[in-house]
Design a protein around this motif. Structure first.
Motif, PDB file in Angstrom:
ATOM      1  N   ARG A 286     -37.720-147.783  -6.895  1.00 23.59           N
ATOM      2  CA  ARG A 286     -36.771-148.093  -5.810  1.00 23.59           C
ATOM      3  C   ARG A 286     -35.828-149.237  -6.146  1.00 23.59           C
ATOM      4  N   ALA A 287     -35.770-149.616  -7.404  1.00 25.35           N
ATOM      5  CA  ALA A 287     -34.967-150.767  -7.806  1.00 25.35           C
ATOM      6  C   ALA A 287     -33.504-150.634  -7.394  1.00 25.35           C
ATOM      7  N   GLU A 288     -32.876-149.536  -7.766  1.00 30.09           N
ATOM      8  CA  GLU A 288     -31.449-149.377  -7.480  1.00 30.09           C
ATOM      9  C   GLU A 288     -31.184-149.317  -5.980  1.00 30.09           C
ATOM     10  N   LYS A 289     -32.062-148.650  -5.260  1.00 35.56           N
ATOM     11  CA  LYS A 289     -31.896-148.553  -3.809  1.00 35.56           C
ATOM     12  C   LYS A 289     -31.926-149.942  -3.166  1.00 35.56           C
ATOM     13  N   VAL A 290     -32.914-150.755  -3.526  1.00 41.07           N
ATOM     14  CA  VAL A 290     -33.044-152.092  -2.945  1.00 41.07           C
ATOM     15  C   VAL A 290     -31.836-152.948  -3.288  1.00 41.07           C
ATOM     16  N   LEU A 291     -31.398-152.912  -4.536  1.00 44.68           N
ATOM     17  CA  LEU A 291     -30.240-153.704  -4.950  1.00 44.68           C
ATOM     18  C   LEU A 291     -28.990-153.293  -4.172  1.00 44.68           C
ATOM     19  N   HIS A 292     -28.806-152.008  -3.950  1.00 43.56           N
ATOM     20  CA  HIS A 292     -27.653-151.536  -3.187  1.00 43.56           C
ATOM     21  C   HIS A 292     -27.747-151.968  -1.717  1.00 43.56           C
ATOM     22  N   LEU A 293     -28.943-151.966  -1.164  1.00 37.88           N
ATOM     23  CA  LEU A 293     -29.131-152.400   0.218  1.00 37.88           C
ATOM     24  C   LEU A 293     -28.811-153.884   0.368  1.00 37.88           C
ATOM     25  N   ILE A 294     -29.220-154.681  -0.614  1.00 40.28           N
ATOM     26  CA  ILE A 294     -28.911-156.113  -0.584  1.00 40.28           C
ATOM     27  C   ILE A 294     -27.397-156.318  -0.677  1.00 40.28           C
ATOM     28  N   HIS A 298     -24.087-158.191   1.892  1.00 38.57           N
ATOM     29  CA  HIS A 298     -23.294-159.327   1.434  1.00 38.57           C
ATOM     30  C   HIS A 298     -21.949-158.896   0.871  1.00 38.57           C
ATOM     31  N   GLY A 299     -21.309-157.961   1.529  1.00 40.73           N
ATOM     32  CA  GLY A 299     -19.960-157.572   1.135  1.00 40.73           C
ATOM     33  C   GLY A 299     -19.860-156.983  -0.244  1.00 40.73           C
ATOM     34  N   GLY A 300     -20.915-156.292  -0.703  1.00 46.64           N
ATOM     35  CA  GLY A 300     -20.877-155.635  -2.006  1.00 46.64           C
ATOM     36  C   GLY A 300     -21.447-156.446  -3.141  1.00 46.64           C
ATOM     37  N   SER A 301     -21.956-157.656  -2.866  1.00 42.77           N
ATOM     38  CA  SER A 301     -22.519-158.510  -3.907  1.00 42.77           C
ATOM     39  C   SER A 301     -23.955-158.862  -3.548  1.00 42.77           C
ATOM     40  N   ILE A 302     -24.780-159.149  -4.557  1.00 42.60           N
ATOM     41  CA  ILE A 302     -26.147-159.576  -4.251  1.00 42.60           C
ATOM     42  C   ILE A 302     -26.195-161.068  -3.928  1.00 42.60           C
ATOM     43  N   ASN A 303     -25.118-161.783  -4.203  1.00 44.55           N
ATOM     44  CA  ASN A 303     -25.016-163.209  -3.889  1.00 44.55           C
ATOM     45  C   ASN A 303     -24.014-163.382  -2.764  1.00 44.55           C
ATOM     46  N   ASP A 304     -24.150-164.487  -2.043  1.00 44.26           N
ATOM     47  CA  ASP A 304     -23.219-164.778  -0.961  1.00 44.26           C
ATOM     48  C   ASP A 304     -23.216-166.281  -0.753  1.00 44.26           C
ATOM     49  N   GLY A 315     -22.806-156.595   8.108  1.00 43.38           N
ATOM     50  CA  GLY A 315     -22.887-155.150   7.927  1.00 43.38           C
ATOM     51  C   GLY A 315     -23.999-154.549   8.772  1.00 43.38           C
ATOM     52  N   LYS A 316     -24.114-153.229   8.711  1.00 45.72           N
ATOM     53  CA  LYS A 316     -25.033-152.511   9.589  1.00 45.72           C
ATOM     54  C   LYS A 316     -26.500-152.840   9.322  1.00 45.72           C
ATOM     55  N   ILE A 317     -26.871-152.950   8.057  1.00 48.85           N
ATOM     56  CA  ILE A 317     -28.280-153.207   7.733  1.00 48.85           C
ATOM     57  C   ILE A 317     -28.690-154.592   8.202  1.00 48.85           C
ATOM     58  N   ALA A 318     -27.862-155.590   7.927  1.00 46.06           N
ATOM     59  CA  ALA A 318     -28.156-156.948   8.389  1.00 46.06           C
ATOM     60  C   ALA A 318     -28.223-156.989   9.912  1.00 46.06           C
ATOM     61  N   GLN A 319     -27.327-156.273  10.570  1.00 47.14           N
ATOM     62  CA  GLN A 319     -27.321-156.252  12.031  1.00 47.14           C
ATOM     63  C   GLN A 319     -28.593-155.625  12.579  1.00 47.14           C
ATOM     64  N   GLN A 320     -29.083-154.581  11.921  1.00 47.12           N
ATOM     65  CA  GLN A 320     -30.337-153.952  12.343  1.00 47.12           C
ATOM     66  C   GLN A 320     -31.493-154.946  12.257  1.00 47.12           C
ATOM     67  N   ILE A 321     -31.497-155.746  11.179  1.00 48.28           N
ATOM     68  CA  ILE A 321     -32.552-156.748  11.017  1.00 48.28           C
ATOM     69  C   ILE A 321     -32.498-157.764  12.147  1.00 48.28           C
ATOM     70  N   HIS A 322     -31.305-158.236  12.485  1.00 46.07           N
ATOM     71  CA  HIS A 322     -31.182-159.223  13.557  1.00 46.07           C
ATOM     72  C   HIS A 322     -31.471-158.616  14.924  1.00 46.07           C
TER      73      HIS A 322
END
Length: 357
Positions: A286-294, A298-304, A315-322
């Motif tokens: 699931r490496a690629e999936k997790v990296l893409h979700l991260i 963050h606007g397309g980057s793993i860092n922010d 984004g939608k995933i972060a909003q779901q978490i909150h």
């Protein structure tokens, strides 16, 4: 060279280059083959404790994304080995790698209690909660040997000064006697990190930390002694532990936590490379999936690095978490509140005794 297979017992799977150093150290295959033939280890995996001698110990925190104004770290580097830890980058300032060096080379500040005492006795110091630790865990395994954190807590008690604690180690219960005395004056709050209810996940994300059951027991024991506990359900990593947010919140609430906090994972600096290498070895399916979700958080980057956004994500995933966090607070934490610590008791104790007039 670096190992191609997942190496158990540590978080990082390699040493990344230090951005501040001109030269890069690497192991060549011919050297590794020589070590194999000679029956020698190419490098030691043992933890080293290295004494350092700072002039100050209390740090002012400038980030608006962190809920503290001052912190102090008895240790730099952390043997817990949490793969996502934002503190890894700080090890580069000392000339080491943010990877395996962060977990194996622990810098020890034996003079921390004396430096702390000098700071809070200074005539210009105004009492404000100092957090142990804003960077690395003050109850990591080194504390069992050096007891620097305990000595610092004794200083806080002596001068009636408020202190916060952040840890994921059950060793904090060793100091229950001091914590109870501090709490009698409303001078302490403890933040216990719980990132998963799965031991399998915990062992991979945080290989040398206390088990989940020990952490939940820690929350329970502290709460039974009326010591306020905030649970740090952080970071939330989509595809790894974000689906556990509601059961995590219920578990810590059932054990007595008064509140909880979350962040969305971000992989700043060298951590992006370390985490990417780790997940491709530890969770290749699931490496690629997790990296893409991260990246989606963050606007397309793993860092922010954007203040106000970097710890929340977007984004939608972060909003779901909150949204789940909001639901958890309504469902499990209604009418619970983490108290403010007192800052009005310290001033008369600056000279070690109460003023008579």
């Amino acid at each position: 060279m670096e190992p191609k297979e997942y190496q158990k017992g540590r978080g990082a799977q390699k040493n990344t280059p230090n951005q501040f150093l001109q030269h890069v150290y690497e192991m060549r295959e011919d050297f590794l083959e020589f070590c194999r033939l000679e029956g020698e280890e190419a490098e030691s995996n043992k933890t080293q404790y290295i004494p350092i001698f700072p002039k100050t110990i209390v740090n002012k925190v400038d980030s608006p994304d962190v809920g503290m104004l001052y912190s102090m770290n008895p240790y730099q580097g952390c043997e817990h080995g949490c793969i996502y830890c934002y503190a890894r980058n700080a090890h580069e300032y000392w000339g080491y790698s943010a990877g395996l060096d962060f977990e194996r080379k622990i810098l020890v500040k034996k003079a921390a209690p004396e430096l702390l005492e000098a700071k809070i006795k200074h005539k210009n110091w105004k009492a404000c909660t100092i957090v142990l630790s804003g960077n690395t865990d003050c109850y990591q395994p080194a504390e069992q040997k050096f007891e620097i954190t305990r000595k610092c807590l004794e200083v806080f008690l002596k001068y009636r000064h408020p202190v916060g604690i952040i840890t994921k180690n059950a060793l904090v219960l060793r100091d229950l006697d001091i914590l109870k005395e501090l709490n009698a004056h409303q001078l302490v709050g403890v933040n216990v990190s719980v990132t998963s209810l799965s031991e399998k996940t915990r062992r991979k994300l945080e290989p040398r930390t206390a088990s989940i059951q020990k952490r939940l027991k820690t929350i329970k024991v502290l709460s039974e002694n009326n010591i306020p506990v905030n649970a740090m359900l952080a970071p939330m990593i989509p595809g790894i532990n974000s689906h556990e947010l509601l059961p995590l919140a219920k578990a810590v609430a059932d054990h007595g936590a008064r509140s909880f906090a979350i962040t969305v994972v971000r992989l700043n600096g060298a951590i992006g490379q370390i985490f990417t290498d780790w997940i491709k070895k530890a969770l290749p399916d699931r490496a690629e999936k997790v990296l893409h979700l991260i990246q989606d958080c963050h606007g397309g980057s793993i860092n922010d690095s954007r203040f106000g956004i970097r710890s929340r994500g977007e984004g939608k995933i972060a909003q779901q978490i909150h949204d789940m966090a909001h639901l958890a607070r309504q469902k499990y934490f209604k009418n619970r509140q983490f108290p403010r610590l007192r800052t009005d008791l310290h001033e008369p104790y600056k000279n070690g005794q109460m003023k008579l007039f």
